[in-house]
Design an enzyme around this catalytic site. Structure first.
Site, PDB file in Angstrom:
ATOM      1  N   THR A   1       0.341   1.659 -33.230  1.00  0.00           N
ATOM      2  CA  THR A   1      -0.495   2.831 -33.499  1.00  0.00           C
ATOM      3  C   THR A   1      -1.127   2.826 -34.886  1.00  0.00           C
ATOM      4  O   THR A   1      -2.042   3.610 -35.139  1.00  0.00           O
ATOM      5  CB  THR A   1       0.325   4.125 -33.343  1.00  0.00           C
ATOM      6  OG1 THR A   1       1.448   4.086 -34.241  1.00  0.00           O
ATOM      7  CG2 THR A   1       0.822   4.287 -31.914  1.00  0.00           C
ATOM      8  N   ASP A   2      -0.673   1.954 -35.795  1.00  0.00           N
ATOM      9  CA  ASP A   2      -1.208   1.975 -37.162  1.00  0.00           C
ATOM     10  C   ASP A   2      -2.724   1.812 -37.183  1.00  0.00           C
ATOM     11  O   ASP A   2      -3.420   2.480 -37.954  1.00  0.00           O
ATOM     12  CB  ASP A   2      -0.568   0.877 -38.007  1.00  0.00           C
ATOM     13  CG  ASP A   2       0.843   1.215 -38.442  1.00  0.00           C
ATOM     14  OD1 ASP A   2       1.303   2.342 -38.167  1.00  0.00           O
ATOM     15  OD2 ASP A   2       1.495   0.352 -39.068  1.00  0.00           O
TER      16      ASP A   2
ATOM     17  N   THR B   1       4.932  -1.133 -31.927  1.00  0.00           N
ATOM     18  CA  THR B   1       6.216  -0.450 -31.784  1.00  0.00           C
ATOM     19  C   THR B   1       6.719  -0.447 -30.344  1.00  0.00           C
ATOM     20  O   THR B   1       7.922  -0.552 -30.095  1.00  0.00           O
ATOM     21  CB  THR B   1       6.094   0.997 -32.301  1.00  0.00           C
ATOM     22  OG1 THR B   1       5.873   0.966 -33.713  1.00  0.00           O
ATOM     23  CG2 THR B   1       7.352   1.804 -32.010  1.00  0.00           C
TER      24      THR B   1
ATOM     25  N   SER C   1       0.336  -3.972 -35.423  1.00  0.00           N
ATOM     26  CA  SER C   1      -1.109  -3.734 -35.450  1.00  0.00           C
ATOM     27  C   SER C   1      -1.681  -3.856 -36.855  1.00  0.00           C
ATOM     28  O   SER C   1      -2.884  -4.089 -37.018  1.00  0.00           O
ATOM     29  CB  SER C   1      -1.447  -2.367 -34.853  1.00  0.00           C
ATOM     30  OG  SER C   1      -0.929  -1.313 -35.638  1.00  0.00           O
ATOM     31  N   SER C   2      -0.838  -3.712 -37.878  1.00  0.00           N
ATOM     32  CA  SER C   2      -1.316  -3.894 -39.252  1.00  0.00           C
ATOM     33  C   SER C   2      -1.709  -5.335 -39.535  1.00  0.00           C
ATOM     34  O   SER C   2      -2.406  -5.618 -40.517  1.00  0.00           O
ATOM     35  CB  SER C   2      -0.242  -3.441 -40.250  1.00  0.00           C
ATOM     36  OG  SER C   2       0.983  -4.113 -40.000  1.00  0.00           O
TER      37      SER C   2
END
Length: 338
Positions: A86-87, A12, A55-56
């Site tokens: 942040t995921d 993000t 990050s996913s």
């Protein structure tokens, strides 16, 4: 002058406009006014534009490559900041904590609001992370998570809200410290390191994670029990303090003969118990049938620790090393601390 190397992975903090395109690492640092061509205040900042993905979409191959680079960087005397989405941030931080031996500060950070939205938190989080990574007082703390001016230990850090800029918390522990006026202030230190011995991480190891829910009939468990050759280990995110339906007990007990099965809690805080309840499917019943307690580790982190242990020789042709795996989890439980 302190030296900090920044590894940017995307997320993000680099997602201006919200589409698939990602800002470069240099553009992310420029939002903070950091110029990697020269010193930034009292800190020399070096950039590694490592990945540009959500990050996913990060893979174990990405993270093992990152861990190798981080290890080489800290061995050369540099602090490290890893910037990502942040995921999966808490998992990246814990994986690095397991495999990177370092006295230098290693910090993982990110953002909850895109850089084009009001109140974007990326620059403030990055500034705090740089301050922690450059501070000699933050050495020998293990890998840290820094967001919203709070400093968390990787083993405790947890994303607890989908959108709040204060999403990261350390359930059951609290932050190790805070950043005030650009300076880290430590409140406490972890009692033990996250690992008992050096560990490695083999992306080819397969550890399944099974999260239980009300009315579960064991369909997903059957996929593991019927194809045990596909997996090297299993983590069960059980109810409460470590409870499963009675009809899960025999299949899980049978699996322990072939692979390590770790018992964690899906609740999000607190340790698994050992002998409070003794009915079929209770923690007492399961542990006496060979399951290994995760203690306070969240299921996703228990999976990473088991993966690292299996990657580091806790499995072999004669079976798996249950005492070694049990000792590694018990080390983080705190029960033996004075």
């Amino acid at each position: 002058m302190a030296r900090v190397t920044v590894f940017t992975l995307g997320g993000t903090i680099s997602a201006r406009g919200g589409d698939a395109a990602r800002m470069s690492g240099a553009e992310v640092l420029a939002e903070l006014g950091v110029d990697t061509a020269g010193p930034s205040g009292t800190t020399e900042v070096e950039l590694r534009d490592f990945r540009r993905v959500p990050s996913s979409s990060l893979t174990f191959e990405d993270l093992t490559a990152l861990a190798d680079e981080v290890a080489r960087t800290v061995a050369a005397g540099s602090g490290v900041v890893v910037v990502q989405g942040t995921d999966t941030l808490e998992e990246t931080a814990f994986l690095l904590d397991l495999v990177c031996t370092t006295e230098q500060p290693v910090v993982v950070t990110g953002a909850m609001r895109r850089p084009d939205l009001p109140g974007a938190d990326g620059p403030a989080n990055l500034a705090a992370a740089l301050a922690v990574a450059a501070d000699p007082g933050c050495r020998e703390l293990g890998v840290l998570v820094v967001l919203a001016d709070e400093i968390h230990a990787a083993r405790f850090a947890h994303k607890a809200h989908t959108t709040s800029v204060a999403t990261f918390a350390s359930p059951g522990a609290g932050p190790l410290g805070v950043v005030v006026e650009g300076e880290p202030r430590l409140l406490l230190r972890p009692a033990v390191a996250s690992r008992l011995c050096p560990l490695r991480f083999d992306p080819d190891v397969r550890v399944a994670l099974l999260t239980l829910s009300l009315g579960d009939r064991g369909d997903l468990l059957e996929l593991v029990t019927e194809r045990p050759e596909r997996y090297d280990g299993l983590v069960v995110a059980a109810f409460g303090a470590g409870h499963v339906p009675a009809w899960f007990v025999e299949p899980l007990a049978a699996l322990t003969e072939r692979m390590p099965v770790v018992l964690a809690s899906r609740t999000g805080a607190g340790a698994t118990l050992s002998h409070t309840y003794r009915s079929p499917g209770s923690e007492y019943d399961l542990l006496h049938r060979g399951l290994i307690p995760a203690g306070p580790l969240a299921p996703a982190k228990a999976r990473l620790l088991l993966h690292a242990l299996l990657s580091s020789g806790a499995k072999g042709p004669a079976g798996y090393d249950r005492p070694r795996i049990s000792a590694a989890f018990a080390h983080l439980d705190g029960a033996g601390l004075a």
